[in-house]
Design an enzyme around this catalytic site. Structure first.
Site, short mmCIF file in Angstrom:
data_model
loop_
_atom_site.label_atom_id
_atom_site.label_comp_id
_atom_site.label_asym_id
_atom_site.label_seq_id
_atom_site.Cartn_x
_atom_site.Cartn_y
_atom_site.Cartn_z
CB CYS A 54 -1.02 0.01 1.00
SG CYS A 54 -2.27 1.10 1.01
CG HIS A 87 -3.68 -3.67 2.91
ND1 HIS A 87 -2.72 -3.22 3.49
CD2 HIS A 87 -4.48 -2.50 2.18
CE1 HIS A 87 -2.96 -1.81 3.74
NE2 HIS A 87 -3.96 -1.36 2.78
CD GLU A 127 -1.81 -6.19 4.99
OE1 GLU A 127 -1.31 -6.81 3.90
OE2 GLU A 127 -1.82 -4.99 5.36
#
Ligand code: XMP
Length: 518
Positions: free
Chosen positions: A90, A177, A179
Protein backbone atom coordinates in the site's frame (compact mmCIF):
# COMPACT_ATOMS: atom_id res chain seq x y z
CA UNK A 1 16.58 -6.60 31.03
CA UNK A 2 16.21 -10.16 29.92
CA UNK A 3 14.85 -10.43 26.45
CA UNK A 4 15.35 -13.44 24.29
CA UNK A 5 16.82 -12.14 21.02
CA UNK A 6 14.95 -14.11 18.40
CA UNK A 7 16.54 -12.25 15.53
CA UNK A 8 19.92 -13.84 16.24
CA UNK A 9 18.49 -17.30 15.84
CA UNK A 10 16.00 -17.01 13.05
CA UNK A 11 15.85 -15.48 9.60
CA UNK A 12 14.02 -12.28 10.41
CA UNK A 13 11.46 -10.51 8.28
CA UNK A 14 11.58 -6.87 9.31
CA UNK A 15 8.41 -4.84 8.97
CA UNK A 16 9.14 -1.15 8.77
CA UNK A 17 6.11 0.50 10.26
CA UNK A 18 4.90 3.76 8.74
CA UNK A 19 2.11 4.01 11.33
CA UNK A 20 -0.50 1.95 9.49
CA UNK A 21 -3.00 -0.10 11.42
CA UNK A 22 -1.93 -3.34 9.76
CA UNK A 23 1.75 -3.57 10.76
CA UNK A 24 0.91 -6.13 13.47
CA UNK A 25 -1.28 -8.06 11.10
CA UNK A 26 1.60 -8.34 8.62
CA UNK A 27 3.94 -9.49 11.41
CA UNK A 28 1.44 -12.09 12.58
CA UNK A 29 0.80 -13.42 9.09
CA UNK A 30 4.53 -13.91 8.57
CA UNK A 31 4.78 -15.80 11.84
CA UNK A 32 1.78 -17.94 10.93
CA UNK A 33 3.75 -18.91 7.85
CA UNK A 34 6.51 -20.13 10.15
CA UNK A 35 9.01 -17.28 9.79
CA UNK A 36 10.09 -14.88 12.52
CA UNK A 37 9.07 -11.22 12.11
CA UNK A 38 9.74 -7.97 13.94
CA UNK A 39 8.30 -4.50 13.66
CA UNK A 40 10.50 -1.42 13.54
CA UNK A 41 8.86 2.02 13.57
CA UNK A 42 10.29 4.15 10.76
CA UNK A 43 11.87 6.77 13.07
CA UNK A 44 13.92 4.00 14.69
CA UNK A 45 15.30 2.82 11.38
CA UNK A 46 19.08 3.22 11.22
CA UNK A 47 22.04 1.30 9.84
CA UNK A 48 22.75 0.12 13.41
CA UNK A 49 19.20 -1.20 13.76
CA UNK A 50 19.56 -3.10 10.49
CA UNK A 51 22.88 -4.50 11.64
CA UNK A 52 21.39 -5.59 14.96
CA UNK A 53 18.30 -7.21 13.47
CA UNK A 54 20.08 -8.43 10.36
CA UNK A 55 16.86 -9.02 8.40
CA UNK A 56 16.60 -11.52 5.60
CA UNK A 57 13.69 -9.63 4.06
CA UNK A 58 12.03 -6.25 4.56
CA UNK A 59 8.37 -5.29 4.29
CA UNK A 60 7.30 -1.66 4.12
CA UNK A 61 3.89 -1.25 5.75
CA UNK A 62 0.91 0.94 4.94
CA UNK A 63 0.42 4.34 6.50
CA UNK A 64 -2.24 6.93 7.26
CA UNK A 65 0.15 9.46 5.64
CA UNK A 66 0.16 10.53 1.99
CA UNK A 67 3.23 11.00 -0.18
CA UNK A 68 1.51 14.12 -1.48
CA UNK A 69 1.84 15.77 1.95
CA UNK A 70 4.68 18.22 2.57
CA UNK A 71 6.99 15.99 4.60
CA UNK A 72 5.76 12.43 4.26
CA UNK A 73 7.55 9.62 6.10
CA UNK A 74 10.15 8.13 3.72
CA UNK A 75 13.01 5.78 4.63
CA UNK A 76 16.58 6.65 3.67
CA UNK A 77 17.72 5.67 0.15
CA UNK A 78 20.09 2.96 1.35
CA UNK A 79 17.21 0.73 2.48
CA UNK A 80 16.61 -0.31 -1.12
CA UNK A 81 20.33 -0.84 -1.79
CA UNK A 82 21.12 -3.35 0.94
CA UNK A 83 20.63 -6.29 -1.35
CA UNK A 84 17.82 -7.41 0.95
CA UNK A 85 14.52 -8.32 -0.74
CA UNK A 86 11.79 -5.72 -0.13
CA UNK A 87 8.02 -5.90 -0.38
CA UNK A 88 6.12 -2.61 -0.18
CA UNK A 89 2.48 -2.82 0.80
CA UNK A 90 0.00 0.00 0.00
CA UNK A 91 1.83 3.14 1.17
CA UNK A 92 5.02 1.03 1.11
CA UNK A 93 4.35 0.23 -2.57
CA UNK A 94 4.09 3.96 -3.31
CA UNK A 95 7.22 4.68 -1.24
CA UNK A 96 9.29 2.29 -3.37
CA UNK A 97 7.89 3.81 -6.56
CA UNK A 98 8.71 7.35 -5.39
CA UNK A 99 12.20 6.43 -4.13
CA UNK A 100 13.06 4.79 -7.44
CA UNK A 101 11.92 7.77 -9.53
CA UNK A 102 8.22 7.08 -10.15
CA UNK A 103 5.39 9.54 -9.47
CA UNK A 104 2.42 9.41 -7.13
CA UNK A 105 -0.85 11.23 -7.58
CA UNK A 106 -4.28 11.44 -5.99
CA UNK A 107 -6.50 8.54 -6.97
CA UNK A 108 -10.23 8.31 -7.21
CA UNK A 109 -9.78 5.78 -4.45
CA UNK A 110 -10.26 2.04 -4.27
CA UNK A 111 -11.67 0.69 -1.04
CA UNK A 112 -12.56 -2.85 -0.07
CA UNK A 113 -13.01 -5.75 -2.47
CA UNK A 114 -11.31 -5.12 -5.81
CA UNK A 115 -10.16 -7.36 -8.67
CA UNK A 116 -6.70 -7.29 -10.15
CA UNK A 117 -5.49 -8.58 -13.49
CA UNK A 118 -2.06 -10.09 -13.53
CA UNK A 119 -0.43 -8.97 -16.75
CA UNK A 120 3.05 -10.38 -16.31
CA UNK A 121 4.08 -13.70 -14.84
CA UNK A 122 6.31 -13.47 -11.78
CA UNK A 123 7.14 -15.85 -8.91
CA UNK A 124 5.47 -13.41 -6.46
CA UNK A 125 2.06 -14.34 -7.93
CA UNK A 126 2.65 -18.07 -8.24
CA UNK A 127 -0.54 -19.95 -7.48
CA UNK A 128 -2.83 -17.05 -8.49
CA UNK A 129 -5.10 -16.93 -11.51
CA UNK A 130 -4.94 -14.21 -14.20
CA UNK A 131 -7.62 -12.39 -12.24
CA UNK A 132 -7.86 -12.38 -8.46
CA UNK A 133 -9.76 -10.80 -5.58
CA UNK A 134 -7.84 -8.43 -3.30
CA UNK A 135 -8.51 -5.87 -0.59
CA UNK A 136 -7.61 -2.27 -1.36
CA UNK A 137 -7.68 0.85 0.79
CA UNK A 138 -5.91 3.77 -0.82
CA UNK A 139 -6.54 7.30 -1.99
CA UNK A 140 -3.20 7.87 -3.80
CA UNK A 141 -1.70 5.69 -6.51
CA UNK A 142 1.48 5.11 -8.47
CA UNK A 143 0.85 7.13 -11.62
CA UNK A 144 4.18 6.56 -13.33
CA UNK A 145 6.25 3.55 -12.27
CA UNK A 146 10.01 3.87 -11.89
CA UNK A 147 11.90 3.54 -15.19
CA UNK A 148 13.40 0.20 -14.27
CA UNK A 149 10.10 -1.29 -13.09
CA UNK A 150 7.98 -4.01 -14.63
CA UNK A 151 4.26 -3.67 -14.09
CA UNK A 152 2.92 -7.00 -12.84
CA UNK A 153 -0.76 -6.30 -12.18
CA UNK A 154 -3.45 -3.67 -12.72
CA UNK A 155 -6.69 -3.06 -10.89
CA UNK A 156 -9.51 -4.28 -13.10
CA UNK A 157 -11.96 -1.39 -12.88
CA UNK A 158 -9.71 1.66 -12.97
CA UNK A 159 -6.47 0.23 -14.29
CA UNK A 160 -4.23 1.56 -11.53
CA UNK A 161 -0.88 -0.15 -10.99
CA UNK A 162 -1.70 -2.87 -8.48
CA UNK A 163 1.81 -4.34 -8.42
CA UNK A 164 5.25 -3.77 -9.88
CA UNK A 165 8.72 -5.14 -9.55
CA UNK A 166 12.09 -3.52 -10.00
CA UNK A 167 13.59 -5.39 -12.97
CA UNK A 168 15.92 -8.18 -12.03
CA UNK A 169 15.73 -7.39 -8.31
CA UNK A 170 13.64 -8.89 -5.52
CA UNK A 171 11.98 -5.52 -4.84
CA UNK A 172 8.20 -5.57 -5.14
CA UNK A 173 5.26 -3.28 -4.55
CA UNK A 174 1.63 -4.25 -4.08
CA UNK A 175 -1.03 -1.58 -3.79
CA UNK A 176 -3.44 -3.98 -2.05
CA UNK A 177 -3.18 -5.67 1.35
CA UNK A 178 -2.03 -9.31 1.12
CA UNK A 179 -2.13 -9.51 4.95
CA UNK A 180 -5.92 -9.18 5.29
CA UNK A 181 -8.03 -12.27 4.95
CA UNK A 182 -10.23 -10.63 2.29
CA UNK A 183 -7.32 -10.84 -0.16
CA UNK A 184 -8.10 -14.37 -1.30
CA UNK A 185 -4.55 -15.43 -2.11
CA UNK A 186 -2.81 -13.02 0.27
CA UNK A 187 -1.19 -15.83 2.18
CA UNK A 188 0.22 -17.33 -1.02
CA UNK A 189 1.68 -13.95 -2.03
CA UNK A 190 3.43 -13.54 1.33
CA UNK A 191 4.63 -17.12 1.17
CA UNK A 192 5.97 -16.52 -2.34
CA UNK A 193 7.83 -13.47 -1.08
CA UNK A 194 9.41 -15.49 1.74
CA UNK A 195 10.50 -18.10 -0.77
CA UNK A 196 11.92 -15.48 -3.18
CA UNK A 197 13.81 -13.95 -0.23
CA UNK A 198 15.09 -17.35 0.91
CA UNK A 199 13.69 -16.90 4.43
CA UNK A 200 14.01 -20.11 6.45
CA UNK A 201 10.87 -21.05 8.31
CA UNK A 202 12.17 -21.93 11.72
CA UNK A 203 9.66 -20.10 13.91
CA UNK A 204 7.57 -22.34 16.13
CA UNK A 205 6.51 -20.90 19.47
CA UNK A 206 5.31 -24.19 20.91
CA UNK A 207 8.85 -25.51 21.29
CA UNK A 208 10.18 -22.33 22.84
CA UNK A 209 9.22 -23.10 26.43
CA UNK A 210 12.28 -25.17 27.21
CA UNK A 211 14.63 -22.48 25.96
CA UNK A 212 12.84 -19.73 27.87
CA UNK A 213 13.03 -21.75 31.09
CA UNK A 214 16.74 -22.34 30.56
CA UNK A 215 17.35 -18.68 29.91
CA UNK A 216 15.47 -17.64 33.06
CA UNK A 217 17.38 -20.12 35.20
CA UNK A 218 20.65 -18.80 33.80
CA UNK A 219 19.60 -15.18 34.45
CA UNK A 220 18.39 -15.60 38.04
CA UNK A 221 21.22 -16.49 40.38
CA UNK A 222 21.19 -18.88 43.31
CA UNK A 223 19.23 -17.46 46.24
CA UNK A 224 17.57 -14.70 44.22
CA UNK A 225 13.78 -14.54 44.14
CA UNK A 226 11.46 -13.50 41.33
CA UNK A 227 8.31 -11.50 41.95
CA UNK A 228 5.49 -12.05 39.49
CA UNK A 229 2.13 -10.31 39.58
CA UNK A 230 -0.55 -12.74 38.49
CA UNK A 231 -4.05 -11.81 37.41
CA UNK A 232 -5.39 -15.16 36.28
CA UNK A 233 -5.08 -14.09 32.65
CA UNK A 234 -3.20 -16.04 30.01
CA UNK A 235 -0.08 -13.88 29.84
CA UNK A 236 0.69 -13.64 33.54
CA UNK A 237 -0.23 -17.28 34.15
CA UNK A 238 2.10 -18.57 31.42
CA UNK A 239 4.83 -16.21 32.65
CA UNK A 240 4.51 -17.39 36.25
CA UNK A 241 4.50 -21.01 35.12
CA UNK A 242 7.69 -20.58 33.09
CA UNK A 243 9.40 -18.82 36.01
CA UNK A 244 8.21 -21.52 38.39
CA UNK A 245 9.76 -24.17 36.17
CA UNK A 246 13.02 -22.24 36.14
CA UNK A 247 13.37 -21.20 39.78
CA UNK A 248 10.89 -23.35 41.71
CA UNK A 249 9.94 -21.97 45.11
CA UNK A 250 11.91 -18.83 44.52
CA UNK A 251 8.95 -17.59 42.51
CA UNK A 252 6.81 -15.19 44.55
CA UNK A 253 3.53 -15.05 42.65
CA UNK A 254 1.36 -12.23 43.95
CA UNK A 255 -2.32 -11.90 43.30
CA UNK A 256 -3.78 -8.56 44.33
CA UNK A 257 -7.52 -8.20 44.68
CA UNK A 258 -8.11 -4.54 43.90
CA UNK A 259 -11.83 -4.89 44.46
CA UNK A 260 -12.45 -4.35 40.76
CA UNK A 261 -12.75 -8.03 39.87
CA UNK A 262 -15.72 -9.94 38.58
CA UNK A 263 -18.09 -12.10 40.64
CA UNK A 264 -16.18 -15.02 42.18
CA UNK A 265 -13.03 -14.16 40.21
CA UNK A 266 -10.60 -14.05 43.14
CA UNK A 267 -11.48 -17.60 44.22
CA UNK A 268 -11.41 -18.88 40.64
CA UNK A 269 -8.00 -17.38 39.92
CA UNK A 270 -6.46 -18.86 43.06
CA UNK A 271 -7.93 -22.27 42.28
CA UNK A 272 -6.65 -22.13 38.70
CA UNK A 273 -3.15 -21.22 39.85
CA UNK A 274 -3.16 -24.04 42.39
CA UNK A 275 -4.16 -26.47 39.64
CA UNK A 276 -0.88 -25.72 37.89
CA UNK A 277 1.16 -25.85 41.07
CA UNK A 278 1.43 -22.17 41.88
CA UNK A 279 0.44 -21.00 45.35
CA UNK A 280 -0.02 -17.25 45.08
CA UNK A 281 0.46 -14.74 47.85
CA UNK A 282 -3.02 -13.24 48.09
CA UNK A 283 -3.36 -9.58 48.99
CA UNK A 284 -6.82 -8.17 49.50
CA UNK A 285 -6.45 -4.47 48.91
CA UNK A 286 -10.05 -3.78 47.84
CA UNK A 287 -10.69 -1.16 50.50
CA UNK A 288 -7.47 0.66 49.71
CA UNK A 289 -8.24 0.87 45.99
CA UNK A 290 -11.88 1.87 46.42
CA UNK A 291 -10.88 4.54 48.88
CA UNK A 292 -8.31 6.00 46.51
CA UNK A 293 -10.82 6.00 43.66
CA UNK A 294 -13.47 7.94 45.61
CA UNK A 295 -14.69 10.96 43.67
CA UNK A 296 -12.47 10.23 40.64
CA UNK A 297 -14.39 10.46 37.37
CA UNK A 298 -11.65 10.98 34.84
CA UNK A 299 -10.73 7.72 33.05
CA UNK A 300 -6.99 8.37 32.90
CA UNK A 301 -7.11 9.54 36.53
CA UNK A 302 -8.55 6.15 37.53
CA UNK A 303 -5.91 4.27 35.56
CA UNK A 304 -3.10 6.28 37.07
CA UNK A 305 -4.33 5.81 40.65
CA UNK A 306 -4.73 2.06 40.15
CA UNK A 307 -1.26 1.78 38.58
CA UNK A 308 0.27 3.79 41.41
CA UNK A 309 -1.35 1.66 44.12
CA UNK A 310 -0.15 -1.54 42.45
CA UNK A 311 3.32 -0.01 42.45
CA UNK A 312 3.09 0.83 46.17
CA UNK A 313 1.92 -2.66 47.08
CA UNK A 314 4.77 -4.25 45.17
CA UNK A 315 7.26 -1.88 46.72
CA UNK A 316 6.04 -2.94 50.17
CA UNK A 317 6.52 -6.61 49.29
CA UNK A 318 10.00 -5.99 47.90
CA UNK A 319 11.08 -3.92 50.91
CA UNK A 320 10.22 -6.82 53.22
CA UNK A 321 12.33 -9.36 51.31
CA UNK A 322 15.73 -8.24 50.02
CA UNK A 323 16.28 -11.50 48.16
CA UNK A 324 13.63 -10.45 45.66
CA UNK A 325 15.80 -9.24 42.80
CA UNK A 326 13.64 -9.78 39.74
CA UNK A 327 10.23 -8.83 38.47
CA UNK A 328 8.65 -11.15 35.90
CA UNK A 329 6.02 -9.60 33.66
CA UNK A 330 3.71 -11.02 31.01
CA UNK A 331 4.42 -8.22 28.56
CA UNK A 332 3.64 -9.36 25.02
CA UNK A 333 4.78 -8.02 21.67
CA UNK A 334 1.86 -5.63 21.04
CA UNK A 335 2.48 -4.13 24.54
CA UNK A 336 6.12 -3.52 23.64
CA UNK A 337 5.29 -1.86 20.36
CA UNK A 338 2.29 0.05 21.73
CA UNK A 339 3.81 1.41 24.91
CA UNK A 340 5.42 4.43 23.44
CA UNK A 341 7.92 2.88 21.08
CA UNK A 342 5.74 3.68 18.08
CA UNK A 343 6.50 7.32 17.50
CA UNK A 344 4.22 7.67 14.49
CA UNK A 345 1.19 6.62 16.48
CA UNK A 346 -0.22 8.40 19.49
CA UNK A 347 -0.64 6.89 22.96
CA UNK A 348 -4.30 6.10 23.37
CA UNK A 349 -4.53 4.80 26.92
CA UNK A 350 -2.18 4.21 29.81
CA UNK A 351 -2.23 0.42 30.00
CA UNK A 352 -0.96 0.25 33.53
CA UNK A 353 0.68 -3.17 33.49
CA UNK A 354 3.17 -1.86 30.95
CA UNK A 355 3.93 1.49 32.56
CA UNK A 356 4.54 2.19 36.24
CA UNK A 357 5.68 -0.98 37.94
CA UNK A 358 9.28 -1.88 37.18
CA UNK A 359 10.94 1.51 36.91
CA UNK A 360 11.23 2.42 40.58
CA UNK A 361 11.19 -1.04 42.14
CA UNK A 362 14.91 -1.41 41.54
CA UNK A 363 14.47 -4.95 40.20
CA UNK A 364 15.72 -6.61 37.07
CA UNK A 365 12.94 -7.32 34.62
CA UNK A 366 12.15 -10.68 33.08
CA UNK A 367 9.75 -10.54 30.16
CA UNK A 368 9.76 -14.00 28.60
CA UNK A 369 6.80 -13.28 26.29
CA UNK A 370 8.13 -10.00 24.98
CA UNK A 371 8.43 -11.14 21.39
CA UNK A 372 5.16 -13.07 21.26
CA UNK A 373 1.57 -12.51 20.22
CA UNK A 374 -1.27 -13.77 22.37
CA UNK A 375 -2.06 -16.80 20.25
CA UNK A 376 1.62 -17.74 20.43
CA UNK A 377 1.50 -17.40 24.23
CA UNK A 378 -1.49 -19.76 24.17
CA UNK A 379 0.52 -22.20 22.07
CA UNK A 380 3.34 -22.18 24.60
CA UNK A 381 0.82 -22.61 27.42
CA UNK A 382 -0.65 -25.58 25.58
CA UNK A 383 2.79 -27.14 25.12
CA UNK A 384 3.26 -26.83 28.87
CA UNK A 385 -0.04 -28.56 29.60
CA UNK A 386 -1.78 -25.54 31.11
CA UNK A 387 -5.54 -26.28 31.08
CA UNK A 388 -7.55 -24.95 28.12
CA UNK A 389 -10.02 -23.00 30.30
CA UNK A 390 -7.16 -20.87 31.52
CA UNK A 391 -5.67 -20.43 28.06
CA UNK A 392 -8.98 -19.57 26.46
CA UNK A 393 -9.91 -16.94 29.03
CA UNK A 394 -10.77 -13.61 27.44
CA UNK A 395 -8.41 -10.73 28.25
CA UNK A 396 -9.48 -8.66 31.25
CA UNK A 397 -7.89 -5.24 31.75
CA UNK A 398 -5.51 -4.69 34.66
CA UNK A 399 -7.64 -1.84 36.09
CA UNK A 400 -10.59 -4.25 36.00
CA UNK A 401 -14.17 -3.07 36.21
CA UNK A 402 -13.03 0.50 36.97
CA UNK A 403 -12.60 1.18 33.24
CA UNK A 404 -16.02 -0.29 32.49
CA UNK A 405 -17.84 2.07 34.84
CA UNK A 406 -18.31 5.50 33.31
CA UNK A 407 -17.75 8.15 36.00
CA UNK A 408 -16.98 7.51 39.64
CA UNK A 409 -16.46 3.93 40.82
CA UNK A 410 -18.67 3.09 43.81
CA UNK A 411 -19.52 -0.14 45.63
CA UNK A 412 -23.09 0.02 44.35
CA UNK A 413 -22.05 0.48 40.73
CA UNK A 414 -19.53 -2.34 41.04
CA UNK A 415 -22.28 -4.58 42.36
CA UNK A 416 -24.52 -3.72 39.38
CA UNK A 417 -21.74 -4.30 36.87
CA UNK A 418 -20.71 -7.58 38.48
CA UNK A 419 -24.21 -8.97 38.20
CA UNK A 420 -24.56 -7.80 34.60
CA UNK A 421 -21.13 -9.26 33.75
CA UNK A 422 -22.06 -12.67 35.17
CA UNK A 423 -25.21 -12.73 33.07
CA UNK A 424 -23.41 -11.76 29.87
CA UNK A 425 -20.63 -14.33 30.36
CA UNK A 426 -23.11 -17.06 31.31
CA UNK A 427 -25.34 -16.49 28.28
CA UNK A 428 -22.43 -16.23 25.86
CA UNK A 429 -20.85 -19.43 27.18
CA UNK A 430 -24.20 -21.21 26.97
CA UNK A 431 -24.51 -20.41 23.28
CA UNK A 432 -20.98 -21.58 22.50
CA UNK A 433 -19.96 -18.15 21.22
CA UNK A 434 -17.30 -17.51 23.87
CA UNK A 435 -14.33 -18.96 21.99
CA UNK A 436 -15.09 -17.08 18.79
CA UNK A 437 -14.96 -13.72 20.57
CA UNK A 438 -11.94 -11.75 21.72
CA UNK A 439 -13.98 -10.19 24.50
CA UNK A 440 -17.58 -9.67 25.54
CA UNK A 441 -18.65 -7.55 28.50
CA UNK A 442 -21.14 -4.98 29.73
CA UNK A 443 -20.28 -1.35 30.46
CA UNK A 444 -22.14 0.63 33.09
CA UNK A 445 -22.88 4.14 31.87
CA UNK A 446 -24.10 7.05 33.95
CA UNK A 447 -26.83 7.88 31.45
CA UNK A 448 -30.25 7.61 33.03
CA UNK A 449 -33.15 5.96 31.21
CA UNK A 450 -36.63 6.04 32.61
CA UNK A 451 -38.04 2.60 33.16
CA UNK A 452 -41.44 1.24 33.94
CA UNK A 453 -42.31 -1.76 36.07
CA UNK A 454 -45.94 -2.67 36.52
CA UNK A 455 -47.54 0.77 36.61
CA UNK A 456 -44.69 2.47 38.37
CA UNK A 457 -41.84 4.59 37.13
CA UNK A 458 -38.41 3.02 37.69
CA UNK A 459 -35.17 4.93 37.82
CA UNK A 460 -32.19 3.33 36.21
CA UNK A 461 -29.43 3.71 33.69
CA UNK A 462 -28.05 2.31 30.45
CA UNK A 463 -25.77 -0.71 30.22
CA UNK A 464 -23.91 -1.18 26.94
CA UNK A 465 -22.85 -4.62 25.78
CA UNK A 466 -19.53 -4.69 23.97
CA UNK A 467 -18.55 -7.82 22.05
CA UNK A 468 -15.65 -7.89 19.62
CA UNK A 469 -13.76 -10.24 17.37
CA UNK A 470 -10.06 -9.60 17.09
CA UNK A 471 -6.74 -11.32 16.44
CA UNK A 472 -4.58 -9.31 18.80
CA UNK A 473 -6.66 -6.51 20.32
CA UNK A 474 -4.96 -3.93 18.10
CA UNK A 475 -7.85 -3.77 15.69
CA UNK A 476 -11.27 -5.28 16.32
CA UNK A 477 -14.63 -5.71 14.67
CA UNK A 478 -17.89 -5.62 16.60
CA UNK A 479 -19.36 -9.08 16.80
CA UNK A 480 -22.63 -9.83 15.05
CA UNK A 481 -24.18 -11.65 18.01
CA UNK A 482 -27.55 -13.18 17.08
CA UNK A 483 -30.54 -11.10 18.14
CA UNK A 484 -32.06 -13.88 20.22
CA UNK A 485 -28.92 -14.05 22.35
CA UNK A 486 -28.91 -10.26 22.79
CA UNK A 487 -32.58 -10.43 23.60
CA UNK A 488 -31.99 -12.97 26.37
CA UNK A 489 -29.14 -10.91 27.78
CA UNK A 490 -31.25 -7.74 27.75
CA UNK A 491 -34.25 -9.39 29.39
CA UNK A 492 -32.16 -11.00 32.09
CA UNK A 493 -30.19 -7.87 32.92
CA UNK A 494 -33.23 -5.60 33.15
CA UNK A 495 -35.06 -8.22 35.20
CA UNK A 496 -32.29 -9.39 37.49
CA UNK A 497 -30.12 -6.33 37.97
CA UNK A 498 -31.73 -3.48 39.85
CA UNK A 499 -30.73 -0.06 38.56
CA UNK A 500 -30.56 -1.01 34.87
CA UNK A 501 -33.46 0.09 32.67
CA UNK A 502 -31.90 -0.13 29.20
CA UNK A 503 -29.46 -2.47 27.49
CA UNK A 504 -27.74 -1.20 24.35
CA UNK A 505 -25.31 -2.90 21.96
CA UNK A 506 -22.07 -1.31 20.80
CA UNK A 507 -21.67 -1.49 17.02
CA UNK A 508 -18.43 0.37 16.39
CA UNK A 509 -15.20 -1.36 15.48
CA UNK A 510 -11.65 -0.47 16.55
CA UNK A 511 -10.66 1.90 15.03
CA UNK A 512 -12.37 4.34 15.32
CA UNK A 513 -13.39 3.17 18.81
CA UNK A 514 -11.28 1.34 21.37
CA UNK A 515 -12.39 -1.96 22.86
CA UNK A 516 -12.76 -0.86 26.47
CA UNK A 517 -14.78 2.32 26.96
CA UNK A 518 -12.03 4.09 28.91
P1 XMP B 1 -8.38 -0.95 24.09
O1 XMP B 1 -9.50 -0.55 24.99
O2 XMP B 1 -7.17 -0.05 24.24
O3 XMP B 1 -7.92 -2.38 24.60
O4 XMP B 1 -8.81 -1.10 22.67
C1 XMP B 1 -7.12 -3.29 23.88
C2 XMP B 1 -7.01 -4.56 24.70
O5 XMP B 1 -6.25 -4.30 25.89
C3 XMP B 1 -7.01 -4.57 27.05
N1 XMP B 1 -6.71 -3.51 28.03
C4 XMP B 1 -5.85 -3.66 29.04
N2 XMP B 1 -5.14 -4.72 29.46
N3 XMP B 1 -4.22 -3.46 31.22
C5 XMP B 1 -4.36 -4.62 30.55
O6 XMP B 1 -3.76 -5.61 30.97
C6 XMP B 1 -4.88 -2.33 30.87
O7 XMP B 1 -4.74 -1.29 31.49
C7 XMP B 1 -5.75 -2.45 29.73
N4 XMP B 1 -6.57 -1.57 29.08
C8 XMP B 1 -7.15 -2.26 28.06
C9 XMP B 1 -8.46 -4.53 26.60
O8 XMP B 1 -9.28 -5.31 27.45
C10 XMP B 1 -8.35 -5.07 25.20
O9 XMP B 1 -8.28 -6.48 25.18
Amino acid sequence: MMNIEQSREHDTVLIIDFGGQYAHLIARRIRELGAYSEILPLPELSREAIERISPRAIILSGSPASLLEREPPIPPEWVLNLGIPVLGICYGHQVIARMMGGTISRASGEYGRTYIRIIRKDPIFEGLGDRDEVWMSHSDHVEKPPKNAEILALSEDIGYIASFRISGKPIYGVQFHPEVSHTRKGRAILENFLRIAGVRKTWNPSNMAERIVKEISMTVREGEKVLCAVSGGVDSTVTAYLVKKAVGDRLIAVFVNHGLLREGEAVEVIENLRRIGIEPLFIDASARFLDALKGVEDPEGKRIIIGRLFGEIFKEIVSRDPSIRWLAQGTTYPDVIESGSRPLSARIKTHHNVGGLPRDLGLGVIEPLRSLYKDEVREIGRSLGIPEEILRRHPFPGPGLAVRIIGEVTKEKLEILRRATSIVEEEIKKTGLYDSLWQVFPVLTNSPWVGVAGDARREGCVVIIRAVESEDGMTADWAKIPYDVLDRISRRITREVPGVTMVAYAITSKPPSTIEPQ
